[in-house]
Structures are given as structure tokens and as C-alpha cells.
Design an enzyme around this catalytic site. Structure first.
Site, short mmCIF file in Angstrom:
data_model
loop_
_atom_site.label_atom_id
_atom_site.label_comp_id
_atom_site.label_asym_id
_atom_site.label_seq_id
_atom_site.Cartn_x
_atom_site.Cartn_y
_atom_site.Cartn_z
N ARG A 104 0.80 -1.23 0.00
CA ARG A 104 0.00 0.00 0.00
C ARG A 104 0.83 1.27 0.00
O ARG A 104 0.27 2.36 0.09
CB ARG A 104 -0.96 -0.01 1.20
CG ARG A 104 -1.94 -1.16 1.13
CD ARG A 104 -2.74 -1.36 2.41
NE ARG A 104 -3.52 -2.59 2.31
CZ ARG A 104 -3.03 -3.80 2.55
NH1 ARG A 104 -1.79 -3.96 2.94
NH2 ARG A 104 -3.80 -4.88 2.41
N HIS A 161 1.79 -14.51 8.69
CA HIS A 161 1.22 -14.72 7.35
C HIS A 161 1.95 -15.81 6.57
O HIS A 161 1.75 -15.94 5.37
CB HIS A 161 1.16 -13.41 6.56
CG HIS A 161 0.13 -12.46 7.11
ND1 HIS A 161 0.04 -11.14 6.72
CD2 HIS A 161 -0.87 -12.64 8.00
CE1 HIS A 161 -0.96 -10.55 7.36
NE2 HIS A 161 -1.53 -11.45 8.14
N SER A 180 4.52 -0.98 8.64
CA SER A 180 3.20 -1.58 8.37
C SER A 180 2.15 -0.49 8.30
O SER A 180 2.16 0.44 9.12
CB SER A 180 2.82 -2.58 9.47
OG SER A 180 1.51 -3.08 9.21
N1 APR Z 1 10.48 2.89 5.89
C1 APR Z 1 9.33 3.21 6.56
N2 APR Z 1 8.10 2.94 6.07
C2 APR Z 1 8.03 2.33 4.87
C3 APR Z 1 9.18 2.00 4.11
C4 APR Z 1 10.46 2.29 4.67
N3 APR Z 1 11.62 1.99 4.06
N4 APR Z 1 8.77 1.43 2.95
C5 APR Z 1 7.42 1.42 2.99
N5 APR Z 1 6.96 1.95 4.14
C6 APR Z 1 5.59 2.02 4.64
C7 APR Z 1 4.56 2.42 3.62
O1 APR Z 1 4.36 3.81 3.66
C8 APR Z 1 3.31 1.64 4.08
O2 APR Z 1 2.46 2.42 4.89
O3 APR Z 1 5.26 0.69 5.01
C9 APR Z 1 3.85 0.50 4.92
C10 APR Z 1 3.59 -0.87 4.32
O4 APR Z 1 2.23 -1.15 4.41
P1 APR Z 1 1.55 -2.32 3.56
O5 APR Z 1 2.05 -2.27 2.17
O6 APR Z 1 0.10 -2.24 3.77
O7 APR Z 1 2.18 -3.65 4.21
P2 APR Z 1 1.64 -4.44 5.48
O8 APR Z 1 1.23 -3.53 6.56
O9 APR Z 1 2.68 -5.46 5.78
O10 APR Z 1 0.37 -5.16 4.89
C11 APR Z 1 -0.28 -6.13 5.69
O11 APR Z 1 -1.52 -6.83 3.78
O12 APR Z 1 -1.79 -7.42 1.54
C12 APR Z 1 -1.57 -7.88 2.83
O13 APR Z 1 -0.79 -10.00 3.39
C13 APR Z 1 -0.33 -8.73 3.03
O14 APR Z 1 0.95 -9.04 5.06
C14 APR Z 1 0.39 -8.08 4.20
C15 APR Z 1 -0.72 -7.28 4.85
#
Ligand code: APR
Length: 246
Positions: free
Chosen positions: A35, A117, A189
Site C-alpha cells: 500500500r 502470514h 506496516s
Molecule cells: N520505511 C518506513 N516505512 C516504509 C518503508 C520504509 N523503508 N517502505 C514502505 N513503508 C511504509 C509504507 O508507507 C506503508 O504504509 O510501510 C507500509 C507498508 O504497508 P503495507 O504495504 O500495507 O504492508 P503491510 O502492513 O505489511 O500489509 C499487511 O496486507 O496485503 C496484505 O498479506 C499482506 O501481510 C500483508 C498485509
């Protein structure tokens, strides 16, 4: 006092601190998140990661997972994974609860890791549960262009990960850890996927502290003690420096 100093102080004062991580901690290892600004869900339909899609179009499902596997298979842990492993070594973080399926926390040296997961490196038969390394499924898919099936019962093989529409098996274990914890350090996250996002919420609701390191705002920012909108590696290294200066 700046956020890094306060975060270090809270971590040092915690009796049982845990880290809760998401795809954002692995973007610096060149694995896309879901996301964020370059997230997978901007290019693909999230339904591709659902049980419904696996059953309906196994070939399309494996096309998507072959891509994801490619990102993950050659990836190495980055400074953020290493910082969490160091915090565990120093006795500050007791466990890492991760939503990631990339094994990078273990590769970085973290010992107590709960992958709520699952793990993309292993696959299993959706019918009989037979375990198969995912590399074999990918090879079959690439050679034949069709989804791999179980050598024992011909059922469909799928990565040993939690798909949308499936309950996460290890979530109760994660909740138990959260109930014993007085600090949750959430890194990378979006904190919007449940039930996993209950982990930081439980810690906070039980009177613990919540530190969030994430580029984008999250729905739990309002209840967090500290929100750091920085790159995960830079933020964790800055916190570690505060420890060094103690
Ligand atoms: N440093 C800090 N923040 C970061 C960085 C970084 N280098 N790179 C990305 N981000 C932030 C983004 O801004 C985002 O808000 O990390 C967050 C990642 O969020 P998601 O993509 O939603 O990932 P996650 O929270 O792990 O998603 C949960 O969703 O689709 C499912 O199963 C999948 O386990 C996953 C779950």
C-alpha cells in the site's frame, strides 16, 4: 527530547518489548510493499492474493506468486532487519511478530520470529497438506506454464502463506505474546490488515507503549506514544545510537 531519544528510553525501560513488522521493512531490500507509493496493490488487484482466486484461476494465481517469489528469493536483510536482530541480542526485544513472508528477519539473525502470514519458501497441497519447496512449484510453473499439482493426490499446490479469505493460523500465538508485552515497536506496516493489526492494539490497550515507524500515516497513529515518519533503517539506526550514547 526528540523522538529517537524517547523511543530509546521507552525501549530500555520495557520489561517485554516486541517488534511488529510489515512489508515496509523489506522495501529497502527491494521487495515491494502493498500500500506504499510503489505498492503492489497499485499495479495488481489484491484479489490475486485470495483463496477465491487460487481456486478459480490457479495459473493466474501462480503467475502472480512467481513474480513475488522472484522479488523475495534473492533478497538480503537490510539495516532495519539487522537493527531489530541486534535489539533482540541485547535483550531489549523479546520477539518479532511479522506479517512478512520473506524470511528476512531470520536471515538477519533474529531468533524469536513469528511469521503470522506464513513463509513463501515452502508450499503445500491444498487437499492433503503435503509439503513441497516453492522453488519446485515455480520451476514446474515456468516449464509448463500451468499451476503445479501434488505428486501424491493431484490437489492444487499453493505457497504456505495466509491468503485473503483465510484465517491466520498463528494469530492466537501472536495475541498471547502481545498480552505479555508492555511495548510494541511497529515498523513498516500500514496497520490496516486485521486480525494482525490487533497485535499493537492489544499491547496499547493493556497499558503498554506503542512506537510506530512508518512513512505513511496509519489508523493507530492516534493512540501511539511516538510516531516516526522516517525510513525504517534510518529511524532504527538513530534509536540504536541513542542506546550507544547512554
Ligand atoms: N520505511 C518506513 N516505512 C516504509 C518503508 C520504509 N523503508 N517502505 C514502505 N513503508 C511504509 C509504507 O508507507 C506503508 O504504509 O510501510 C507500509 C507498508 O504497508 P503495507 O504495504 O500495507 O504492508 P503491510 O502492513 O505489511 O500489509 C499487511 O496486507 O496485503 C496484505 O498479506 C499482506 O501481510 C500483508 C498485509
Amino acid at each position: 527530547m526528540d523522538s529517537y531519544k524517547i523511543a530509546a528510553k521507552l525501549l530500555q525501560g520495557a520489561r517485554h518489548a516486541i517488534a511488529f513488522t510489515g512489508a515496509g521493512i523489506s522495501t529497502e531490500s527491494n521487495i515491494p510493499d502493498f500500500r506504499g507509493t510503489q505498492g503492489l496493490w497499485k499495479r495488481f488487484d489484491p484479489r490475486m492474493a485470495s483463496r477465491g482466486y487460487f481456486l478459480e484461476d490457479p495459473n493466474g494465481f501462480w503467475q502472480f506468486y512467481a513474480k513475488r517469489y522472484e522479488y523475495i528469493v534473492g533478497a538480503e536483510p537490510n539495516a532495519a532487519h539487522k537493527a531489530l536482530s541486534l535489539l533482540e541480542e541485547e535483550g531489549i526485544i523479546k520477539s518479532v511478530i511479522t506479517q512478512n513472508i520473506d524470511r528476512l528477519h531470520s536471515k538477519a539473525g533474529s531468533k524469536s520470529v513469528l511469521e503470522v502470514h506464513g513463509d513463501i519458501m515452502m508450499s503445500r497441497c491444498d487437499c492433503c497438506g503435503e509439503q513441497v519447496p516453492t522453488v519446485e512449484c515455480i520451476k514446474f510453473y515456468r516449464d509448463s506454464g500451468s499451476a503445479p499439482t501434488c505428486g501424491k493426490c493431484q490437489g492444487g499446490l499453493r505457497p504456505s502463506i495466509v491468503l485473503f479469505e483465510e484465517p491466520p493460523d498463528l494469530i492466537e500465538a501472536a495475541f498471547n505474546i502481545a498480552h505479555r508485552s508492555d511495548l510494541c515497536l511497529s515498523v513498516g506496516s500500514s496497520l490496516c490488515v486485521y486480525p494482525a493489526a490487533m497485535v499493537p492494539e492489544i499491547v496499547k490497550r493493556r497499558g503498554g507503549h506503542l512506537i510506530i515507524i512508518n512513512y505513511d500515516p496509519t489508523p493507530l497513529d492516534g493512540i501511539a506514544d511516538i510516531v516516526i515518519r522516517e525510513k525504517a533503517s534510518a529511524a532504527l539506526e538513530a534509536i540504536l545510537k541513542e542506546f550507544d550514547g547512554r
